[in-house]
Design a protein around this motif. Structure first.
Motif, PDB file in Angstrom:
ATOM      1  N   LYS A   4       0.893  -1.166  -0.140  1.00 34.66           N
ATOM      2  CA  LYS A   4       0.099  -0.072   0.083  1.00 34.66           C
ATOM      3  C   LYS A   4       0.962   1.169   0.030  1.00 34.66           C
ATOM      4  O   LYS A   4       0.479   2.274  -0.773  1.00 34.66           O
ATOM      5  CB  LYS A   4      -0.889  -0.213   1.125  1.00 34.66           C
ATOM      6  CG  LYS A   4      -2.296  -1.031   1.171  1.00 34.66           C
ATOM      7  CD  LYS A   4      -3.089  -0.751   2.239  1.00 34.66           C
ATOM      8  CE  LYS A   4      -4.183  -1.904   2.180  1.00 34.66           C
ATOM      9  NZ  LYS A   4      -5.017  -1.929   3.394  1.00 34.66           N
ATOM     10  N   GLU A  54       2.109   1.712  -3.482  1.00 33.05           N
ATOM     11  CA  GLU A  54       1.201   2.258  -4.502  1.00 33.05           C
ATOM     12  C   GLU A  54       0.963   3.692  -4.027  1.00 33.05           C
ATOM     13  O   GLU A  54       0.576   4.485  -5.191  1.00 33.05           O
ATOM     14  CB  GLU A  54      -0.190   1.272  -4.210  1.00 33.05           C
ATOM     15  CG  GLU A  54      -0.166   0.009  -4.695  1.00 33.05           C
ATOM     16  CD  GLU A  54      -1.366  -0.625  -4.150  1.00 33.05           C
ATOM     17  OE1 GLU A  54      -2.329  -0.136  -3.544  1.00 33.05           O
ATOM     18  OE2 GLU A  54      -1.336  -1.938  -4.585  1.00 33.05           O
ATOM     19  N   SER A 107       3.564  -7.884  -6.602  1.00 36.73           N
ATOM     20  CA  SER A 107       2.491  -7.288  -5.740  1.00 36.73           C
ATOM     21  C   SER A 107       1.314  -8.182  -5.534  1.00 36.73           C
ATOM     22  O   SER A 107       1.192  -9.104  -6.515  1.00 36.73           O
ATOM     23  CB  SER A 107       2.008  -6.065  -6.364  1.00 36.73           C
ATOM     24  OG  SER A 107       1.210  -6.302  -7.393  1.00 36.73           O
TER      25      SER A 107
END
Length: 214
Positions: A89, A92, A128
Motif C-alpha cells: 500500500k 502504491e 504485488s
C-alpha cells in the motif's frame, strides 16, 4: 547519488555502503537505527535512502512517511526479504520508489537505483498482491482458452480464430465467454487489459488490441 543506508544489521549496512562507494555512489550515512537516519535527514540531504526495517520502530513505512516532509524529498528504496502488511500500500501511494528483494544479485540492486534516479518506480524480486491475483486467475484458464485469449488480444475476429484453430465460430464464442467469466470482465477489450495486467501481453500489443473486431 548521495545515499543513506539504514538496515537493522549494522554489518550489512556498512558492507552495502562500501559496495555503493565502489560503484560511484556517495554514502553519506550508514546506520542501523531509524531514529539516527531521521535525525540527520534534513541536514545530510541525501537523494536516496536504502532501508530495511522489519521489526524496529519506527517501521520502514513510518520512516518513508517522515521523509516526505523533506524538501527536497529523497527517494526511498526498500531492500528487504520480508514484505509485510502495509508495504505494498505504501508502494502504491508512492512512499517507496523501489522494493527489491535481498535475494536479488547486487547488479539488480544497482540497476534499480539507476532506474529510480531516472524517475521510475521499481519492484524487483517481488510480486504485488494484485499481480499474484492476476496470475491466479490466468492459471484457471485451459490451454485452449489461453490460446483464444492470445488470439483475442492480437485483434483476430471470431471467424479468423475459428479458421486458425479448426473449430466452429460457435465454439470460439463459447471459449471467449468462458474467458470473460473467469477474468470477471465484460467485452473483448477488457480481456486484453486483463491479459496485460497479468503480464501476458505488452503495452504495444495492448494498444493494437483497442477496438477488437467480433
Amino acid at each position: 547519488m548521495r545515499l543513506a543506508v539504514c538496515d537493522e544489521q549494522w554489518l550489512f549496512a556498512s558492507v552495502l555502503a562500501a559496495a555503493f562507494a565502489q560503484h560511484g555512489h556517495q554514502t553519506v550515512l550508514a546506520t542501523n537505527q531509524p531514529s539516527v537516519l531521521l535525525d540527520h535527514a534534513a541536514e545530510v540531504r541525501f537523494e536516496l535512502c536504502v532501508l530495511d526495517i522489519v521489526t524496529g520502530s519506527p517501521s520502514a513505512v513510518e520512516v518513508a512517511e517522515h521523509l516526505t516532509a523533506l524538501d527536497p524529498r529523497p527517494a526511498v528504496l526498500l531492500l528487504t526479504d520480508s514484505c509485510r502488511d502495509g508495504v505494498w500500500k505504501a508502494y502504491e501511494r508512492g512512499l517507496f520508489q523501489g522494493i527489491v528483494n535481498k535475494a536479488c544479485a547486487f547488479p539488480i540492486l544497482m540497476e534499480a537505483i539507476d532506474r529510480i534516479a531516472a524517475g521510475e518506480q521499481v519492484s524487483e524480486g517481488w510480486q504485488s498482491p494484485e499481480r499474484r491475483q492476476d496470475h491466479a486467475v490466468i492459471d484457471t484458464l485451459t490451454s485452449r482458452e489461453l490460446e483464444v485469449l492470445r488470439l483475442v488480444v492480437q485483434g483476430q475476429s471470431t471467424q479468423m480464430m475459428a479458421d486458425q484453430l479448426g473449430v466452429s465460430a460457435h465454439t470460439i464464442r463459447t471459449h471467449v465467454q468462458q474467458v470473460l467469466r473467469k477474468l470477471g470482465v465484460h467485452g473483448r477489450g477488457k480481456i486484453a487489459r486483463a491479459a496485460a495486467a497479468a503480464g501476458l501481453v505488452d503495452s504495444t500489443t495492448l494498444s493494437r488490441a483497442e477496438g477488437i473486431p467480433r
